[in-house]
Write a protein that holds these residues in place. Structure first.
Motif, mmCIF file in Angstrom:
data_model
loop_
_atom_site.group_PDB
_atom_site.id
_atom_site.type_symbol
_atom_site.label_atom_id
_atom_site.label_comp_id
_atom_site.label_asym_id
_atom_site.label_seq_id
_atom_site.Cartn_x
_atom_site.Cartn_y
_atom_site.Cartn_z
ATOM 1 N N ASN A 134 0.905 -1.190 0.092
ATOM 2 C CA ASN A 134 0.030 0.093 -0.059
ATOM 3 C C ASN A 134 1.049 1.024 -0.007
ATOM 4 N N LEU A 135 0.930 1.857 -1.033
ATOM 5 C CA LEU A 135 1.997 3.253 -1.228
ATOM 6 C C LEU A 135 1.113 4.567 -0.900
ATOM 7 N N SER A 136 0.031 4.361 -0.258
ATOM 8 C CA SER A 136 -0.633 5.462 0.184
ATOM 9 C C SER A 136 -0.041 6.457 0.918
ATOM 10 N N GLY A 137 1.090 5.968 1.626
ATOM 11 C CA GLY A 137 1.912 6.810 2.694
ATOM 12 C C GLY A 137 2.885 7.690 1.844
ATOM 13 N N ILE A 138 3.242 7.343 0.425
ATOM 14 C CA ILE A 138 4.223 8.116 -0.316
ATOM 15 C C ILE A 138 3.840 8.316 -1.643
ATOM 16 N N ALA A 139 2.903 7.602 -2.371
ATOM 17 C CA ALA A 139 2.663 7.785 -3.625
ATOM 18 C C ALA A 139 2.051 9.316 -4.023
ATOM 19 N N LYS A 140 1.332 9.716 -2.937
ATOM 20 C CA LYS A 140 0.678 11.403 -3.299
ATOM 21 C C LYS A 140 2.004 12.251 -3.485
#
Length: 187
Positions: A134-140
């Motif tokens: 889950n890249l939610s913490g870095i992709a944005k």
């Protein structure tokens, strides 16, 4: 996206809008766990123990995530997707609620060091346990950086970009001053 460069031609503004949209769409198509066709979603469905080839941008984000994981003593870990989903914050749309202690312990056992292994030379990721990335913490943040690069490639030097709370500014605002960021309603 706010562009504060006065006198830009309409064609440049239209090109900026298209370039930013394309940059962000590219990040979503690679890194969204909500998009079933994204690289991350395909990785999450890929058989455990088998290497999965990723694109250069996705590899770059996983490399940074790995460095942040090391620097944070494991507090930041992109292999947290299954736990995020179980708590009701992922794409499964499970109802949110407090998990029983046994469920939390089972999730913690899955997420051990080496459960998700990056091979930078081969540009692959291998899940050695049924964890979900889950890249939610870095992709944005990566998306904001890509949007900034798109603007700068068009010669735009005065902008503010905000995506889901991730913010990047450069140059001056429309009043010719440094960009100021504030919480609109801090209460």
């Amino acid at each position: 996206v706010k562009i504060a460069s006065p006198g830009l031609a309409d064609a440049t503004l239209a090109a900026a809008q298209d370039a930013v949209a394309a940059a962000l769409a590219d990040v979503v198509s690679r890194m969204s766990h909500y998009d079933s066709g994204s690289e991350v979603s395909r990785l999450n469905r890929h058989p455990v123990g088998e290497p999965f080839a990723v694109s250069a941008p996705t590899l770059q984000v996983f490399q940074v995530a790995q460095a942040v994981k090391a620097a944070s003593g494991g507090a930041f870990d992109v292999a947290i997707g299954r736990a995020v989903d179980e708590w009701g914050f992922g794409p499964s749309e499970r109802p949110r609620g407090v998990l029983p202690a046994q469920a939390v312990q089972a999730l913690q056992r899955l997420q051990y060091e080496g459960a998700l292994v990056l091979d930078s030379r081969a540009a692959t990721l291998t899940r050695h346990a049924p964890v979900l990335a889950n890249l939610s913490g870095i992709a944005k943040g990566f998306g904001v950086d890509q949007a900034a690069s798109a603007l700068e490639s068009l010669g735009i030097a005065d902008y503010m970009i905000e995506v889901g709370g991730e913010i990047r500014t450069k140059g001056r605002n429309g009043d010719g001053r440094s960009w100021q960021l504030a919480i609109e309603r801090p209460d």
